[in-house]
Design a protein around this motif. Sequence first.
Motif, mmCIF file in Angstrom:
data_model
loop_
_atom_site.group_PDB
_atom_site.id
_atom_site.type_symbol
_atom_site.label_atom_id
_atom_site.label_comp_id
_atom_site.label_asym_id
_atom_site.label_seq_id
_atom_site.Cartn_x
_atom_site.Cartn_y
_atom_site.Cartn_z
ATOM 1 N N LEU A 237 -9.423 -2.730 2.051
ATOM 2 C CA LEU A 237 -8.697 -1.606 2.647
ATOM 3 C C LEU A 237 -9.532 -0.343 2.664
ATOM 4 C CD1 LEU A 237 -5.208 -2.402 1.180
ATOM 5 C CD2 LEU A 237 -5.691 -2.071 3.603
ATOM 6 N N LYS A 238 -9.303 0.448 3.714
ATOM 7 C CA LYS A 238 -10.022 1.694 3.926
ATOM 8 C C LYS A 238 -9.016 2.842 3.980
ATOM 9 C CE LYS A 238 -13.315 -0.746 6.924
ATOM 10 N NZ LYS A 238 -13.914 -0.781 8.283
ATOM 11 N N PRO A 239 -9.458 4.058 3.708
ATOM 12 C CA PRO A 239 -8.524 5.197 3.805
ATOM 13 C C PRO A 239 -7.874 5.307 5.180
ATOM 14 C CG PRO A 239 -10.478 5.842 2.605
ATOM 15 C CD PRO A 239 -10.741 4.455 3.112
ATOM 16 N N GLU A 240 -8.581 4.916 6.211
ATOM 17 C CA GLU A 240 -8.010 4.991 7.566
ATOM 18 C C GLU A 240 -6.929 3.947 7.820
ATOM 19 O OE1 GLU A 240 -11.263 4.814 6.736
ATOM 20 O OE2 GLU A 240 -12.381 3.612 8.206
ATOM 21 N N ASP A 241 -6.722 3.042 6.882
ATOM 22 C CA ASP A 241 -5.612 2.095 6.985
ATOM 23 C C ASP A 241 -4.297 2.707 6.489
ATOM 24 O OD1 ASP A 241 -7.869 -0.471 5.908
ATOM 25 O OD2 ASP A 241 -7.162 -0.112 7.953
ATOM 26 N N THR A 242 -4.363 3.905 5.934
ATOM 27 C CA THR A 242 -3.161 4.570 5.440
ATOM 28 C C THR A 242 -2.179 4.826 6.570
ATOM 29 O OG1 THR A 242 -4.323 5.622 3.601
ATOM 30 C CG2 THR A 242 -2.288 6.673 4.364
ATOM 31 N N ALA A 243 -0.961 4.330 6.407
ATOM 32 C CA ALA A 243 0.061 4.440 7.447
ATOM 33 C C ALA A 243 1.348 3.809 6.939
ATOM 34 C CB ALA A 243 -0.386 3.723 8.723
ATOM 35 N N VAL A 244 2.406 4.018 7.701
ATOM 36 C CA VAL A 244 3.615 3.222 7.525
ATOM 37 C C VAL A 244 3.454 1.974 8.389
ATOM 38 C CG1 VAL A 244 6.106 3.099 7.803
ATOM 39 C CG2 VAL A 244 5.028 5.258 7.091
ATOM 40 N N TYR A 245 3.649 0.811 7.781
ATOM 41 C CA TYR A 245 3.492 -0.457 8.475
ATOM 42 C C TYR A 245 4.868 -1.017 8.825
ATOM 43 C CZ TYR A 245 -1.489 -0.596 7.593
ATOM 44 O OH TYR A 245 -2.845 -0.325 7.602
ATOM 45 N N ARG B 30 18.772 -14.530 12.439
ATOM 46 C CA ARG B 30 18.333 -15.550 13.382
ATOM 47 C C ARG B 30 17.150 -16.292 12.777
ATOM 48 N NH1 ARG B 30 19.598 -14.869 18.840
ATOM 49 N NH2 ARG B 30 18.577 -16.871 19.074
ATOM 50 N N PHE B 31 16.859 -17.482 13.300
ATOM 51 C CA PHE B 31 15.686 -18.215 12.841
ATOM 52 C C PHE B 31 14.424 -17.488 13.284
ATOM 53 C CE2 PHE B 31 17.757 -21.602 10.900
ATOM 54 C CZ PHE B 31 18.789 -22.074 11.700
ATOM 55 N N LEU B 32 13.531 -17.287 12.334
ATOM 56 C CA LEU B 32 12.307 -16.557 12.630
ATOM 57 C C LEU B 32 11.458 -17.273 13.666
ATOM 58 C CD1 LEU B 32 10.955 -13.946 11.678
ATOM 59 C CD2 LEU B 32 9.568 -15.354 10.153
ATOM 60 N N SER B 33 11.552 -18.583 13.728
ATOM 61 C CA SER B 33 10.737 -19.356 14.664
ATOM 62 C C SER B 33 11.074 -19.056 16.121
ATOM 63 C CB SER B 33 10.893 -20.851 14.389
ATOM 64 O OG SER B 33 12.249 -21.234 14.478
ATOM 65 N N SER B 34 12.128 -18.309 16.358
ATOM 66 C CA SER B 34 12.483 -17.929 17.721
ATOM 67 C C SER B 34 11.678 -16.738 18.226
ATOM 68 C CB SER B 34 13.975 -17.569 17.793
ATOM 69 O OG SER B 34 14.776 -18.674 17.443
ATOM 70 N N TYR B 35 10.867 -16.133 17.341
ATOM 71 C CA TYR B 35 10.242 -14.861 17.675
ATOM 72 C C TYR B 35 8.734 -14.851 17.467
ATOM 73 C CZ TYR B 35 15.037 -13.217 17.461
ATOM 74 O OH TYR B 35 16.367 -13.054 17.677
ATOM 75 N N VAL B 36 8.069 -14.232 18.434
ATOM 76 C CA VAL B 36 6.718 -13.744 18.199
ATOM 77 C C VAL B 36 6.844 -12.557 17.247
ATOM 78 C CG1 VAL B 36 4.753 -12.574 19.268
ATOM 79 C CG2 VAL B 36 5.881 -14.468 20.460
ATOM 80 N N MET B 37 5.975 -12.512 16.272
ATOM 81 C CA MET B 37 6.029 -11.435 15.288
ATOM 82 C C MET B 37 4.758 -10.599 15.362
ATOM 83 S SD MET B 37 8.937 -11.808 13.846
ATOM 84 C CE MET B 37 8.747 -10.668 12.473
ATOM 85 N N VAL B 38 4.918 -9.330 15.136
ATOM 86 C CA VAL B 38 3.776 -8.419 15.163
ATOM 87 C C VAL B 38 3.885 -7.417 14.021
ATOM 88 C CG1 VAL B 38 3.390 -8.588 17.644
ATOM 89 C CG2 VAL B 38 4.939 -6.849 16.742
ATOM 90 N N TRP B 39 2.753 -6.826 13.701
ATOM 91 C CA TRP B 39 2.702 -5.673 12.807
ATOM 92 C C TRP B 39 2.132 -4.491 13.604
ATOM 93 C CZ3 TRP B 39 4.666 -5.339 7.961
ATOM 94 C CH2 TRP B 39 4.941 -6.520 7.280
ATOM 95 N N PHE B 40 2.770 -3.349 13.431
ATOM 96 C CA PHE B 40 2.264 -2.074 13.929
ATOM 97 C C PHE B 40 2.119 -1.156 12.721
ATOM 98 C CE2 PHE B 40 2.495 -1.827 18.615
ATOM 99 C CZ PHE B 40 3.079 -3.042 18.894
ATOM 100 N N ARG B 41 1.420 -0.071 12.925
ATOM 101 C CA ARG B 41 1.344 0.950 11.887
ATOM 102 C C ARG B 41 1.339 2.321 12.540
ATOM 103 N NH1 ARG B 41 -4.855 -0.150 9.670
ATOM 104 N NH2 ARG B 41 -5.966 0.653 11.522
ATOM 105 N N GLN B 42 1.767 3.300 11.761
ATOM 106 C CA GLN B 42 1.818 4.663 12.273
ATOM 107 C C GLN B 42 1.402 5.626 11.171
ATOM 108 O OE1 GLN B 42 5.553 5.779 14.078
ATOM 109 N NE2 GLN B 42 4.545 7.358 15.285
ATOM 110 N N ALA B 43 0.319 6.320 11.427
ATOM 111 C CA ALA B 43 -0.167 7.345 10.517
ATOM 112 C C ALA B 43 0.449 8.679 10.910
ATOM 113 C CB ALA B 43 -1.684 7.409 10.567
ATOM 114 N N PRO B 44 0.507 9.621 9.990
ATOM 115 C CA PRO B 44 1.102 10.929 10.303
ATOM 116 C C PRO B 44 0.415 11.593 11.498
ATOM 117 C CG PRO B 44 0.781 10.712 7.953
ATOM 118 C CD PRO B 44 0.121 9.516 8.573
ATOM 119 N N GLY B 45 1.220 12.032 12.442
ATOM 120 C CA GLY B 45 0.691 12.726 13.604
ATOM 121 C C GLY B 45 0.064 11.833 14.653
ATOM 122 N N LYS B 46 0.158 10.527 14.466
ATOM 123 C CA LYS B 46 -0.448 9.592 15.417
ATOM 124 C C LYS B 46 0.607 8.673 16.015
ATOM 125 C CE LYS B 46 -5.061 9.495 13.379
ATOM 126 N NZ LYS B 46 -6.186 8.614 12.929
#
Length: 124
Positions: free
Chosen positions: A86-94, A27-43
Amino acid sequence: QVQLVESGGGSVQAGGSLKLSCAASGRFLSSYVMVWFRQAPGKEREFVAAISKFGTNTYNADSVKGRFTFSRDNAKNTVYLQMNSLKPEDTAVYYCAADPTAWGTRSAGRYDYWGQGTQVTVSS
């Protein structure tokens, strides 16, 4: 329906930079609001940043303000997350995610379309 694929993750030392990409297809990307999330182990999955459909508005989580910049190129059907100091606390799957109407929400459950994630590891 839109398919999302993230790239650009990797390992860096604290203070370094990475630029993540999220390419959309179907689909055309312009149809969507886009976001980034992240998830660190155990969080829980954590909101990082959002960008409006045409890139005129963005907002970031307090933890990344002044360090991360969210942009989009609808002609290329791609969004980008430039991550500096970048900081160590930024470590995560994005993960990037999309929704046609979800502007203003930081709840992961609100977004229907997700990429597979890209690992970011920041060492001290």
